[in-house]
Write a protein that holds these residues in place. Structure first.
Motif, mmCIF file in Angstrom:
data_model
loop_
_atom_site.group_PDB
_atom_site.id
_atom_site.type_symbol
_atom_site.label_atom_id
_atom_site.label_comp_id
_atom_site.label_asym_id
_atom_site.label_seq_id
_atom_site.Cartn_x
_atom_site.Cartn_y
_atom_site.Cartn_z
ATOM 1 N N TYR A 103 37.110 35.777 53.894
ATOM 2 C CA TYR A 103 37.702 36.256 52.652
ATOM 3 C C TYR A 103 37.423 37.757 52.515
ATOM 4 C CZ TYR A 103 38.184 31.357 51.343
ATOM 5 O OH TYR A 103 38.522 30.030 51.316
ATOM 6 N N TRP A 104 38.385 38.457 51.942
ATOM 7 C CA TRP A 104 38.239 39.899 51.717
ATOM 8 C C TRP A 104 38.296 40.171 50.213
ATOM 9 C CZ3 TRP A 104 37.062 43.480 55.369
ATOM 10 C CH2 TRP A 104 37.115 43.053 56.709
ATOM 11 N N ILE A 105 37.302 40.914 49.734
ATOM 12 C CA ILE A 105 37.189 41.224 48.302
ATOM 13 C C ILE A 105 37.351 42.727 48.112
ATOM 14 C CG2 ILE A 105 35.764 41.006 46.241
ATOM 15 C CD1 ILE A 105 36.477 38.335 47.534
ATOM 16 N N ALA A 106 38.200 43.124 47.200
ATOM 17 C CA ALA A 106 38.433 44.545 46.929
ATOM 18 C C ALA A 106 37.283 45.125 46.096
ATOM 19 C CB ALA A 106 39.754 44.726 46.194
ATOM 20 N N VAL A 107 36.837 46.301 46.497
ATOM 21 C CA VAL A 107 35.819 47.026 45.732
ATOM 22 C C VAL A 107 36.551 47.862 44.689
ATOM 23 C CG1 VAL A 107 33.934 48.687 45.848
ATOM 24 C CG2 VAL A 107 34.290 47.081 47.730
ATOM 25 N N GLU A 108 36.291 47.569 43.416
ATOM 26 C CA GLU A 108 37.071 48.180 42.344
ATOM 27 C C GLU A 108 36.149 48.795 41.287
ATOM 28 O OE1 GLU A 108 40.764 45.032 42.252
ATOM 29 O OE2 GLU A 108 38.842 44.430 41.398
ATOM 30 N N PRO A 109 36.687 49.728 40.494
ATOM 31 C CA PRO A 109 35.883 50.319 39.419
ATOM 32 C C PRO A 109 35.399 49.251 38.435
ATOM 33 C CG PRO A 109 37.890 51.587 39.785
ATOM 34 C CD PRO A 109 38.025 50.337 40.585
ATOM 35 N N ILE A 110 34.177 49.402 37.992
ATOM 36 C CA ILE A 110 33.605 48.466 37.012
ATOM 37 C C ILE A 110 34.007 48.909 35.615
ATOM 38 C CG2 ILE A 110 31.485 47.468 36.078
ATOM 39 C CD1 ILE A 110 30.133 48.109 38.745
ATOM 40 N N LYS A 111 34.538 47.969 34.840
ATOM 41 C CA LYS A 111 34.839 48.243 33.431
ATOM 42 C C LYS A 111 33.632 47.837 32.592
ATOM 43 C CE LYS A 111 39.898 48.034 33.256
ATOM 44 N NZ LYS A 111 40.152 48.202 34.686
ATOM 45 N N TRP A 112 33.227 48.750 31.709
ATOM 46 C CA TRP A 112 32.063 48.510 30.849
ATOM 47 C C TRP A 112 32.494 48.529 29.386
ATOM 48 C CZ3 TRP A 112 27.401 47.866 33.459
ATOM 49 C CH2 TRP A 112 27.358 48.315 34.781
ATOM 50 N N LEU A 113 31.981 47.588 28.615
ATOM 51 C CA LEU A 113 32.200 47.562 27.173
ATOM 52 C C LEU A 113 31.058 48.324 26.509
ATOM 53 C CD1 LEU A 113 33.158 43.797 26.713
ATOM 54 C CD2 LEU A 113 34.686 45.754 27.102
#
Length: 637
Positions: free
Chosen positions: A142-152
């Motif tokens: 499986y391949w998982i995309a590294v993406e920006p983390i959204k913070w509340l």
């Protein structure tokens, strides 16, 4: 502020399940907002009114099958570009509740400007639901995309919480008797030792990419330098090369250099240090031309090469070729072309130093035109020097010397580099003073001023070390004579004076004499009154030598008592060699302060990578010793 230090990145966690020992717990990390406020991006206020920001990256979304197939194909071909970033997960079996966390790193690969990680489905993940709704199958990649983390953002508490669960499979605690101390839990250790460090690596990479261009499609492009440079160090952490390193780089590339600058700053000396076997030619106005271009025996018609050319060629000659030249000097011309071709592959540089090039008349300067440009001696049919020959010249500009000449334009254009040098305090301390055992009082005095000025190398802040001639001429002594200025060579002279004075003092040659007055007069001939008095006060501060510390021949009364004495003591121990430095560091830490030891390490290392390795080894040994001691105390309890 950034989050590049452990103190600033304090991570807590919001856990979605309350079972402490299970490994199927999902977590949303939380941070102080101040940790990311200066580096966050895409700040928006959501429909619910909650403020959201983006910062850092983390593997989050499983990629669609078409892209996953491409990634897997590239992975199997080993053509995917690995990054320096790794994302940690737990490798322990999901049912082994009583086993502590064991890290397994997932490398981030770069593909078409984006980052991905790969994992292989196993029994721990079997049946778990992915972000696209599919279930994990055993042995399927499986391949998982590294993406920006959204913070509340919690604007009242000044905290941020991850909008999504970022990781699962890490125990809250591997034992069920949770005491309420979150700092001691397994998940807190994971956050500090794994999660936070991964975020820091992401941040370092983003800093190193600040200058990347963006093309019209929005994909990041690397600049030419970024493509060519294999250095993964963060640009902000890269140091500027010293003058000596820059000059050495040019010479090793086979490029000719003209070094210009005031007398006494080490132009000639540093080239001799870099290349002890260099060929030295002192240019003077009354020198005979044949010393540079050779001559001819008019009776025999034979060409006589200059000595430096013979020396350069014979340094690359074989034994048989040397024998030929011994039998007949004319054979030097016959073997020159052979040596030239053979020397093209040599990594050793033959440096010819033309000293005082700018202090001779244009008629003398013109003798070296062809030598500088073509490494050719104009005698007879011409004598070609080895291909690995490099010409370096030195001289003073007119403002530094009454006899200086402008470099002739045709000659100026023949040099690959013309480098106008200035004195640098830090460079002199690290590269010259400490390695060459300049007197500790001189190093200490210069270093104290250097640190006091914030390690500034600006000429306006260096009057204690070097002063421009026109500035020094404005100072008058008590006899209305021009005030004495100083330069690096002058400080070496003071060092020599101190060593000679101390040698006579120890040998008893000055018994019955007013030694304070003698030293004051001796220093007064080299420094003007104000500087001399201040330097003598510094010299007289009680301190210890390296030998006294290493052999422990000191008493309680010899130990430093105040800030000045601690600083002077620390500086005097900079003369320690690699076998002595460990004992000196321990002494400084015990009798001065750990802060002084940190400064000592920096000054002792300078720009020497071998010394840096030595200090790191000593630090690791100390850490291992303290760990062993702590474990021993724990067992005894």
């Amino acid at each position: 502020m950034g989050i590049m230090t452990r103190a600033s990145l304090t991570v807590t966690v919001i856990v979605t399940k309350t079972l402490l020992v299970t490994r199927n717990v999902g977590a949303r990390p939380a941070l102080p907002y101040s940790s990311i406020s200066s580096i966050s991006s895409n700040e928006v206020r959501g429909a619910s009114g909650v403020f959201e920001v983006e910062c850092f990256e983390w593997p989050q979304t499983v990629v669609e099958s078409a892209i996953a197939t491409q990634l897997e194909t590239e992975y199997q071909r080993k053509t995917l570009k690995e990054t320096d970033i790794e994302f940690p997960t737990d490798s322990v079996d999901i049912s082994d509740y009583d086993i502590e966390f064991q890290k397994r790193n997932h490398i981030a690969y770069e593909y078409r400007g984006k980052k991905y990680i790969r994992f292989l489905g196993d029994k721990n993940a079997k049946g778990e639901t992915l972000s696209d709704g599919s279930k994990v199958q055993i042995n399927k990649p499986y391949w998982i995309a590294v993406e920006p983390i959204k913070w509340l953002v919690d604007e009242q508490k000044h905290e941020v919480v991850a909008k999504k669960i970022l990781f699962a499979g890490v125990q809250f605690n591997h034992v069920s008797n949770y005491t309420g101390n979150f700092e001691q839990t397994d998940i807190k250790k994971y956050l500090d030792n794994c999660f936070a460090k991964a975020l820091e690596a992401i941040q370092r990479l983003s800093k190193s990419s600040e200058n990347i261009n963006i093309n019209t499609s929005g994909l990041k492009r690397e600049t030419r330098l970024q493509k060519l440079n294999p250095d993964t160090t963060v640009p902000s952490e890269r140091r500027n090369m010293t003058d000596t390193e820059i000059i050495h780089n040019w010479i090793e590339a086979g490029q000719s250099v003209l070094l210009r600058g005031p007398s006494g700053i080490g132009k000639t000396e540093r080239i001799k240090t870099l290349y002890p076997d260099l060929i030295y030619i002192k240019l003077t106005n009354n020198m005979l031309p044949e010393k540079v271009v050779g001559s001819m025996n008019f009776q025999t018609g034979q060409n006589i090469p200059p000595d430096f050319a013979k020396q350069a060629l014979l340094s690359c000659a074989t034994d048989a070729e040397r024998k030929m030249v011994q039998d007949n000097i004319q054979n030097l011309y016959e073997i020159a072309d052979t040596i030239y071709e053979r020397s093209k592959t040599s990594t050793k540089k033959i440096v010819i130093l033309l000293d005082e090039l700018l202090n001779v008349k244009p008629a003398v300067q013109c003798l070296v035109y062809t030598l500088v440009l073509n490494r050719l001696v104009e005698t007879g049919k011409g004598l070609k020097l080895p291909a690995n020959t490099v010409i370096v010249a030195t001289g003073n500009q007119k403002k530094y010397s009454n006899v200086a000449e402008d470099v002739a334009e045709p000659l100026e254009k023949r040099f690959d580099h013309i480098f106008d040098m200035e004195p640098h305090v830090g460079e002199w301390i690290y590269e010259y003073a400490i390695p060459n055992q300049v007197h500790p009082a001189v190093i200490g005095y210069i270093a104290s001023k250097y640190i006091e000025k914030g390690r500034s190398e600006k000429i306006c802040n260096m009057d204690y070390f070097y002063e421009e001639p026109e500035v020094g001429e404005k100072h008058l002594d008590r006899y209305d004579c021009h005030g004495r200025t100083n330069d690096p060579r002058g400080w070496v002279s003071i060092s020599n004076t101190l060593y000679a004075f101390e040698k006579d003092l120890i040998a008893g040659k000055l018994i019955g004499k007013n030694v304070e007055n003698l030293l004051q007069i001796s220093i007064g001939t080299k420094l003007r009154e104000g500087w001399a008095a201040e330097f003598l006060n510094f010299y007289n501060i009680p301190t210890l030598t390296v030998e006294e510390v290493v052999k422990e021949t000191y008493t309680q009364a010899d130990l430093p008592r105040n800030i000045n004495e601690r600083f002077a003591c620390m500086i005097s121990l900079l003369l320690a060699d690699e076998n002595q430095v460990g004992i000196c560091r321990t002494f400084i830490n015990q009798y001065c302060d750990p802060e002084y030891r940190e400064l000592y390490d920096l000054l002792w290392i300078g720009t020497d990578e071998n010394k840096m390795v030595k200090i790191n080894e000593l630090k690791e040994l100390a850490m291992a010793y303290h760990t062993t001691q702590s474990e021993g105390v724990g067992k005894r309890r």
